[in-house]
Structures are given as structure tokens and as C-alpha cells.
Write an enzyme that holds these catalytic residues in place. Structure first.
Site, PDB file in Angstrom:
ATOM      1  N   GLU A   1       0.803  -1.236   0.000  1.00  0.00           N
ATOM      2  CA  GLU A   1       0.000   0.000   0.000  1.00  0.00           C
ATOM      3  C   GLU A   1       0.833   1.281   0.000  1.00  0.00           C
ATOM      4  O   GLU A   1       0.615   2.170   0.816  1.00  0.00           O
ATOM      5  CB  GLU A   1      -0.958  -0.009   1.200  1.00  0.00           C
ATOM      6  CG  GLU A   1      -1.859  -1.231   1.235  1.00  0.00           C
ATOM      7  CD  GLU A   1      -2.834  -1.241   2.410  1.00  0.00           C
ATOM      8  OE1 GLU A   1      -2.782  -0.316   3.245  1.00  0.00           O
ATOM      9  OE2 GLU A   1      -3.667  -2.164   2.483  1.00  0.00           O
TER      10      GLU A   1
ATOM     11  N   GLU B   1      -5.914 -11.005  -1.208  1.00  0.00           N
ATOM     12  CA  GLU B   1      -6.700 -10.819   0.021  1.00  0.00           C
ATOM     13  C   GLU B   1      -8.204 -10.783  -0.266  1.00  0.00           C
ATOM     14  O   GLU B   1      -8.936  -9.977   0.308  1.00  0.00           O
ATOM     15  CB  GLU B   1      -6.286  -9.522   0.734  1.00  0.00           C
ATOM     16  CG  GLU B   1      -4.797  -9.421   1.019  1.00  0.00           C
ATOM     17  CD  GLU B   1      -4.391  -8.188   1.824  1.00  0.00           C
ATOM     18  OE1 GLU B   1      -5.278  -7.502   2.386  1.00  0.00           O
ATOM     19  OE2 GLU B   1      -3.179  -7.904   1.886  1.00  0.00           O
TER      20      GLU B   1
HETATM   21  C1  XIL Z   1      -5.897  -6.533   8.604  1.00  0.00           C
HETATM   22  C2  XIL Z   1      -6.142  -7.721   9.531  1.00  0.00           C
HETATM   23  O1  XIL Z   1      -6.992  -8.631   8.897  1.00  0.00           O
HETATM   24  C3  XIL Z   1      -6.744  -7.257  10.827  1.00  0.00           C
HETATM   25  O2  XIL Z   1      -6.803  -8.328  11.778  1.00  0.00           O
HETATM   26  C4  XIL Z   1      -5.948  -6.103  11.439  1.00  0.00           C
HETATM   27  O3  XIL Z   1      -6.640  -5.593  12.548  1.00  0.00           O
HETATM   28  C5  XIL Z   1      -5.741  -4.995  10.413  1.00  0.00           C
HETATM   29  O4  XIL Z   1      -5.147  -5.537   9.233  1.00  0.00           O
HETATM   30  N1  XIL Z   1      -4.934  -4.934   3.856  1.00  0.00           N
HETATM   31  C6  XIL Z   1      -3.833  -5.627   4.301  1.00  0.00           C
HETATM   32  C7  XIL Z   1      -3.949  -6.494   5.512  1.00  0.00           C
HETATM   33  O5  XIL Z   1      -2.804  -5.621   3.631  1.00  0.00           O
HETATM   34  O6  XIL Z   1      -2.740  -6.570   6.233  1.00  0.00           O
HETATM   35  C8  XIL Z   1      -5.053  -6.031   6.418  1.00  0.00           C
HETATM   36  O7  XIL Z   1      -5.187  -6.983   7.469  1.00  0.00           O
HETATM   37  C9  XIL Z   1      -6.337  -5.872   5.635  1.00  0.00           C
HETATM   38  C10 XIL Z   1      -6.178  -4.833   4.569  1.00  0.00           C
END
Ligand code: XIL
Length: 370
Positions: free
Chosen positions: A165, A281
Site C-alpha cells: 500500500e 486478500e
Molecule cells: C488486517 C487484519 O486482517 C486485521 O486483523 C488487522 O486488525 C488490520 O489488518 N490490507 C492488508 C492487511 O494488507 O494486512 C489487512 O489486514 C487488511 C487490509
């Protein structure tokens, strides 16, 4: 690659019986009765696709049914939080690998591949970092972290999200980079520094730039796609060791914009430029879907199906969902519903029963010639 039918059947049976969830719930409870119960990883593998999920640390440590489900369903796993700086770095001089090791050991015991997430991000940083990092120690801090973490698991982790990101078109920079502590202390060169350190620590891992908000056909996401494309192609052109782009794919069942030609062209352009493209994701936010569980499940599954069809048609062959069961889904906390119900955005519900999304995923994999 099509597995021979006998060994494929044995793999499916192993997957099903290894899963307490699938064994204890009759498939008549599933919305679509399946003639042959199977697994996401096995169905995908039969069509040349590598599929799996993020693994929640709490579930992994304390929930045997969850462990069985992941082992049966995933061919590749990624820790949801255990490899982020906040988990790994209690202090500037120490590392805590307990949760990360648990994930890696679990994956290896069950012959699952592993992704690492992530090495450089502006979130999930330990509280001490801001008061410690400065322009003179930042490069050492970042490369030392990457050398330790990537080095520890070298040869065992198939791909690393090296930078997560980095782009934010709203921050107004011509290069598209978003405000970040790493940008402040190191300047735009921080990405190159991170990728080079990762390559040195594990020359065989696939090195990934991972981002969100590039999926939909709207002006904002089109601008982000452009910025990400320019960023990764210019890094590569200048010799940064970057192999792949991860498209996070946190989708919504009620978005007014859809995905379509923008994403298709983005993936095609990246592949032409020599990048592998991964879906890293995937999940579907149903916080604004009205109706009962069955209606919500149908809406979510529809998105899984059309999205997977698009990215698989575009040549993507690695698909990870962000979790496998609603029992452990970041959506419930981060995208809360007005009725306080848990999210239903993953292929298995909180009781570890497959829902429509599961069957629609399998259907999408089935369209691909292996
Ligand atoms: C999220 C996790 O799922 C949560 O448990 C935590 O509180 C915050 O992060 N994009 C990403 C992930 O790259 O690392 C994130 O994961 C979700 C969004």
C-alpha cells in the site's frame, strides 16, 4: 495441469476427511448440494491454480477445527498479522517470532505453501518506531529487519509482500506515493531499498508489490491503477528486483461501481510488462446487504463468481482469500453491520460450513483449462 483422476480423487477425499467441519456437517446443509465434496485448494490445483487463505493467529493457536479446515482447504497460506512489524518487533533490537513460527510450522506440517506479509507498510508498526526512526538510521533499520525476517524463512516462503500500500493518489505527489513514515525518513527510494534487501535475503522468493483499491471501474480506482502501474514499471526499469503485483481484492457486495475492463486492462498491462499478478486478500464486505443469511450469501457469492471469472480469464493463477471462515474475519470488526451480526464474506460460515461463495469459487476454477 490436470491431476490423474485417481490421485485427484484421493487428494479430495483426504482433504474432506481431514476437515472436521466438512465431515461433521452433511452436505445437504450446503446451499448447492455437491455430488463430490472437495476443497478449494484441490479444486483449484486440478485447474492449474494455486489457492489458499490468510490464517488468523488466534484461530491457529486455539481452535483445532479451524486448523483442520485450513489444512484441508488451503494449498497456500499467509499469516493475517503475525509477520507485520507490530507482531515481530517488540523493541528496536529484538524479534518475536513465536506467532510467525507457529504459522510456518503449521504450513510445513500440512505441506502448504507460504506467503509472507509484509515487510514495509505504513500500518501495523510498533509504537516505538516513530520515536526511534530518523533519516540517519532508517535505511539500516529497514534493511536489517528484512535481512533478519526474510533470512529466517529463506527457502520456505514462496512469495513476500515486500511493500504494501505505498500508493495514495489523494496525497498529491506526482509519483503517486502516499504519505508514510518510510517516505518521510527515506524518500521515494524506500521501495528500492526494501526490494533489494528482500532479494539479497532470499534470492528465490517471488517479490511482490501489494495494494488495494485498483479493482473497480471508477475514476478514483482508475487513477490508482495508473499510479501503481507507473510505480512498478519504473521501479523494474530502474533495476529494482520486483517480480509481481498483488491485488488485494477487498470487494463489496453493494458497491455502486463494478469491476470490468479497467481491471482486465490493468492485469493485461502488468503481465505484458513482465509481472506476475496475484489475488492476495479476496473477501466480500456484506455489511450493507439487507435480508436474511441466504440473501446475503447469494449476493456475496455472486461477487466471488464474477470476480474470479474475470481475473482467471485475465491469466491470474494465484488466489488467496483473506481468511477462510467468518469465525475469523476482519470484516466483522472493520466493516460492522448496523444489526451487529457477523460478516458473511468468506467461503465458510462461522460454523465452518461451506456457503454459496465456496461453490461459486469451485465453479469459477472449473472453467479454467489446467
Ligand atoms: C488486517 C487484519 O486482517 C486485521 O486483523 C488487522 O486488525 C488490520 O489488518 N490490507 C492488508 C492487511 O494488507 O494486512 C489487512 O489486514 C487488511 C487490509
Amino acid at each position: 495441469m490436470q491431476l490423474p483422476s485417481f490421485s485427484r480423487r484421493r487428494f479430495l477425499e483426504k482433504a474432506v476427511y481431514a476437515s472436521g467441519a466438512l465431515a461433521t456437517h452433511s452436505f445437504s446443509q450446503a446451499v448447492h448440494a455437491a455430488p463430490v465434496p472437495s476443497s478449494i485448494g484441490a479444486e483449484a490445483a486440478a485447474h492449474g491454480i494455486l489457492a489458499g487463505c490468510a490464517v488468523n493467529e488466534q484461530g491457529l493457536a486455539s481452535d483445532a477445527d479451524f486448523r483442520r479446515l485450513v489444512a484441508a482447504q488451503a494449498a497456500i497460506v499467509v499469516p493475517e498479522n503475525a509477520m507485520k512489524w507490530r507482531s515481530l518487533r517488540p523493541s528496536p533490537t529484538t524479534f518475536d517470532y513465536s506467532a510467525a513460527d507457529r504459522l510456518v510450522d503449521f504450513a510445513e506440517e500440512n505441506q502448504l505453501r507460504i506467503r509472507g506479509h509484509n515487510l514495509c507498510w505504513n500500518q501495523a508498526l510498533p509504537d516505538w518506531l516513530e520515536g526511534t526512526v530518523n533519516a540517519s538510521n532508517a535505511q539500516h533499520l529497514l534493511t536489517d529487519h528484512i535481512r533478519h525476517v526474510v533470512g529466517r524463512y529463506a527457502g520456505r516462503i514462496q512469495s513476500w509482500d515486500v511493500v504494501n500500500e505505498a500508493v495514495n493518489v489523494h496525497d498529491g505527489r506526482p509519483d503517486g506515493l502516499g504519505n508514510s513514515i518510510w517516505l518521510t525518513v527515506l524518500g521515494p527510494g524506500y521501495l528500492d531499498i526494501a526490494f533489494r534487501a528482500a532479494r539479497t535475503a532470499d534470492p528465490h522468493a517471488l517479490l511482490v508489490y501489494n495494494d488495494f483499491g485498483v479493482e473497480l471501474d471508477n475514476a478514483e480506482q482508475a487513477a490508482k491503477r495508473d499510479a501503481v502501474f507507473k510505480l512498478v514499471t519504473s521501479l523494474k526499469r530502474n533495476g529494482t528486483p520486483i517480480d509481481a503485483v498483488g491485488i488485494q481484492s477487498h470487494l463489496s457486495a453493494t458497491s455502486t461501481d463494478s469491476f470490468g475492463s479497467g481491471l482486465r486492462q490493468f492485469i493485461a498491462g502488468l503481465r505484458r510488462a513482465g509481472f506476475k499478478v496475484l489475488i492476495t486478500e479476496l473477501d466480500v464486505d456484506d455489511s450493507h446487504v439487507a435480508g436474511d443469511d441466504a440473501m446475503r450469501d447469494r449476493a456475496v457469492a455472486e461477487i466471488y463468481h464474477s470476480y474470479l471469472n474475470l481475473v482467471l480469464d485475465a491469466g491470474v493463477r494465484t488466489i488467496l482469500t483473506w481468511g477462510i471462515t467468518d469465525r475469523y474475519s476482519w470484516l466483522t470488526e472493520h466493516f460492522p453491520r448496523a444489526d451487529k451480526d457477523e460478516a458473511r464474506g468468506l467461503p465458510f460460515d462461522e460454523h465452518l460450513r461451506p456457503v454459496d461463495a465456496y461453490w461459486r469459487m469451485v465453479e469459477s476454477f472449473g472453467r479454467v483449462r489446467g
